[in-house]
Write an enzyme that holds these catalytic residues in place. Structure first.
Site, PDB file in Angstrom:
ATOM      1  N   ARG A  12       0.830  -1.212   0.000  1.00 27.25           N
ATOM      2  CA  ARG A  12       0.000   0.000   0.000  1.00 27.25           C
ATOM      3  C   ARG A  12       0.862   1.260   0.000  1.00 27.25           C
ATOM      4  O   ARG A  12       0.986   1.953  -1.005  1.00 27.25           O
ATOM      5  CB  ARG A  12      -0.948  -0.032   1.208  1.00 27.25           C
ATOM      6  CG  ARG A  12      -2.141   0.937   1.104  1.00 27.25           C
ATOM      7  CD  ARG A  12      -1.825   2.351   1.471  1.00 27.25           C
ATOM      8  NE  ARG A  12      -1.267   2.505   2.815  1.00 27.25           N
ATOM      9  CZ  ARG A  12      -0.797   3.645   3.267  1.00 27.25           C
ATOM     10  NH1 ARG A  12      -0.781   4.734   2.507  1.00 27.25           N
ATOM     11  NH2 ARG A  12      -0.273   3.729   4.488  1.00 27.25           N
ATOM     12  N   ASP A  13       1.520   1.541   1.102  1.00 28.00           N
ATOM     13  CA  ASP A  13       2.321   2.755   1.231  1.00 28.00           C
ATOM     14  C   ASP A  13       3.500   2.746   0.265  1.00 28.00           C
ATOM     15  O   ASP A  13       3.895   3.775  -0.271  1.00 28.00           O
ATOM     16  CB  ASP A  13       2.806   2.880   2.678  1.00 28.00           C
ATOM     17  CG  ASP A  13       3.322   4.271   3.013  1.00 28.00           C
ATOM     18  OD1 ASP A  13       3.055   5.203   2.240  1.00 28.00           O
ATOM     19  OD2 ASP A  13       3.989   4.419   4.045  1.00 28.00           O
ATOM     20  N   HIS A 204       6.848   4.230  12.731  1.00 30.22           N
ATOM     21  CA  HIS A 204       6.778   4.224  11.256  1.00 30.22           C
ATOM     22  C   HIS A 204       7.799   5.253  10.761  1.00 30.22           C
ATOM     23  O   HIS A 204       7.502   6.443  10.663  1.00 30.22           O
ATOM     24  CB  HIS A 204       5.357   4.601  10.808  1.00 30.22           C
ATOM     25  CG  HIS A 204       5.138   4.574   9.331  1.00 30.22           C
ATOM     26  ND1 HIS A 204       4.233   3.711   8.731  1.00 30.22           N
ATOM     27  CD2 HIS A 204       5.676   5.291   8.316  1.00 30.22           C
ATOM     28  CE1 HIS A 204       4.237   3.916   7.421  1.00 30.22           C
ATOM     29  NE2 HIS A 204       5.105   4.880   7.151  1.00 30.22           N
ATOM     30  N   HIS A 206      10.730   6.802   8.181  1.00 33.48           N
ATOM     31  CA  HIS A 206      11.254   6.902   6.824  1.00 33.48           C
ATOM     32  C   HIS A 206      12.767   7.135   6.891  1.00 33.48           C
ATOM     33  O   HIS A 206      13.291   7.627   7.885  1.00 33.48           O
ATOM     34  CB  HIS A 206      10.542   8.015   6.061  1.00 33.48           C
ATOM     35  CG  HIS A 206       9.173   7.629   5.600  1.00 33.48           C
ATOM     36  ND1 HIS A 206       8.664   7.975   4.372  1.00 33.48           N
ATOM     37  CD2 HIS A 206       8.197   6.905   6.206  1.00 33.48           C
ATOM     38  CE1 HIS A 206       7.440   7.495   4.233  1.00 33.48           C
ATOM     39  NE2 HIS A 206       7.130   6.850   5.345  1.00 33.48           N
ATOM     40  N   CYS A 237       9.999   9.328  -0.880  1.00 33.52           N
ATOM     41  CA  CYS A 237       9.506  10.420  -0.039  1.00 33.52           C
ATOM     42  C   CYS A 237       9.109  11.572  -0.969  1.00 33.52           C
ATOM     43  O   CYS A 237       9.978  12.208  -1.570  1.00 33.52           O
ATOM     44  CB  CYS A 237      10.587  10.879   0.943  1.00 33.52           C
ATOM     45  SG  CYS A 237      10.038  12.215   2.013  1.00 33.52           S
ATOM     46  N   ASN A 246      10.094   4.716   3.019  1.00 34.51           N
ATOM     47  CA  ASN A 246       9.950   3.771   4.125  1.00 34.51           C
ATOM     48  C   ASN A 246      11.236   2.995   4.405  1.00 34.51           C
ATOM     49  O   ASN A 246      11.957   2.611   3.486  1.00 34.51           O
ATOM     50  CB  ASN A 246       8.857   2.758   3.791  1.00 34.51           C
ATOM     51  CG  ASN A 246       7.498   3.389   3.661  1.00 34.51           C
ATOM     52  OD1 ASN A 246       6.924   3.854   4.634  1.00 34.51           O
ATOM     53  ND2 ASN A 246       6.960   3.411   2.445  1.00 34.51           N
TER      54      ASN A 246
END
Length: 303
Positions: A12-13, A204, A206, A237, A246
């Protein structure tokens, strides 16, 4: 042995900002390979308007095509009641909602204030209770924002508490632009932990500045036992041109295994999965662990 839960967000992300069209079959195979590697929480897709996120337009097809494994969760993003209703119709049992700790980020991304965005989630939480669906809350920009700069830890704590009070079983704290360091992440965690139990928090992070693994380690030392990550480091990003997004799942698993934690993930199968999806996308894996292990393979085969 400490158990750590990894929430895999790659499908997804990691894929949502890809410019190239990715076949539904490829996404489904990615999810299946991740599950085969031992991941038990795999964010499958996003029930948002295809107008805003074209890459996730096949969300219903994804949920219909999943080879659901016992004990594996397939949460989705459902930012409003319409998305939630579509997700439930597709058989979803867990959804995620997003808020930001930055007013400017909230305004620029969803055209409303933080308070307004959270108020919009209230019907989702109510519907989720009625349908027995779990809700996970995300907070973006927990360290810094591309528009507002540094974010006060107390502001993050306030937003996390509101999501928790609404009914989020867990709140994931996102360093959206990857500007965090162990010191700034710990300041944020200390503030949030006064409002939300550490056992209900997730990190979470990055990797824009190469600090994600260090931030995972600092958070682990603080007591956090849930981390979001993306296989092969999928997901750029969008606020830092050319930067990684991520943190790679392979790197997080390698780190945690080195700390003696149990993630339940087979690292070699995960590395193979990362190499496979990177090949499908026509690029090298962002994971340093994957690159290192792949570089050793030819020598091993030739020995």
């Amino acid at each position: 042995m400490e158990k750590v839960r990894i929430v895999e967000v790659g499908p997804r992300d990691g894929l949502q900002n890809e410019k190239q069209a990715i076949p539904t079959a490829t996404k489904l195979e990615l999810i299946e390979r991740l599950a085969a590697a031992g991941l038990r929480d795999i964010e499958a897709t996003s029930f948002v308007s295809p107008k805003w996120v074209p890459q996730m337009a096949d969300h219903a097809e994804i949920m219909a095509g999943l080879q659901r494994r016992p004990g594996v969760n397939y949460p989705v993003l459902a930012p409003n009641l319409k998305g939630f209703e579509a997700a439930v119709a597709a058989g979803v049992t867990e959804v995620a909602v997003f808020a930001a700790a930055s007013e400017a980020f909230s305004q620029k991304n969803i055209n409303c204030s933080i308070a307004e965005s959270i108020n919009r989630f209230a019907p989702v939480f109510e519907a989720a209770r009625q349908h027995g669906v779990k809700v996970r809350g995300y907070v973006s920009c927990v360290v810094a924002c591309p528009y507002d700069g540094a974010i006060a830890p107390d502001k993050v704590a306030e937003v996390a508490a509101r999501l928790h009070d609404l009914g989020s079983y867990e709140v994931s704290l996102g360093d959206t632009i990857g500007a965090g360091t162990p010191a700034s992440v710990l300041r944020m965690l200390e503030a949030v932990a006064t409002k939300v139990p550490v056992a209900q928090l997730a990190g979470h992070y990055h990797d824009t500045y190469g600090m994600a693994a260090a931030n995972v380690y600092a958070s682990y030392q603080f007591g956090v036992r849930v981390f979001d990550s993306s296989v092969a480091g999928l997901g750029g990003c969008p606020y830092a041109k050319g930067a990684t997004g991520n943190v790679a799942t392979e790197d997080v698993v390698y780190l945690l295994q080195g700390l003696g934690a149990d993630t339940g993930v087979d690292l070699q199968r995960l590395v193979d999965c990362g190499a496979w999806i990177s090949e499908q996308l026509g690029r090298a894996p962002q994971s340093r662990v994957t690159r290192a292990l792949l570089a050793k393979q030819p020598a091993a085969n030739g020995a």
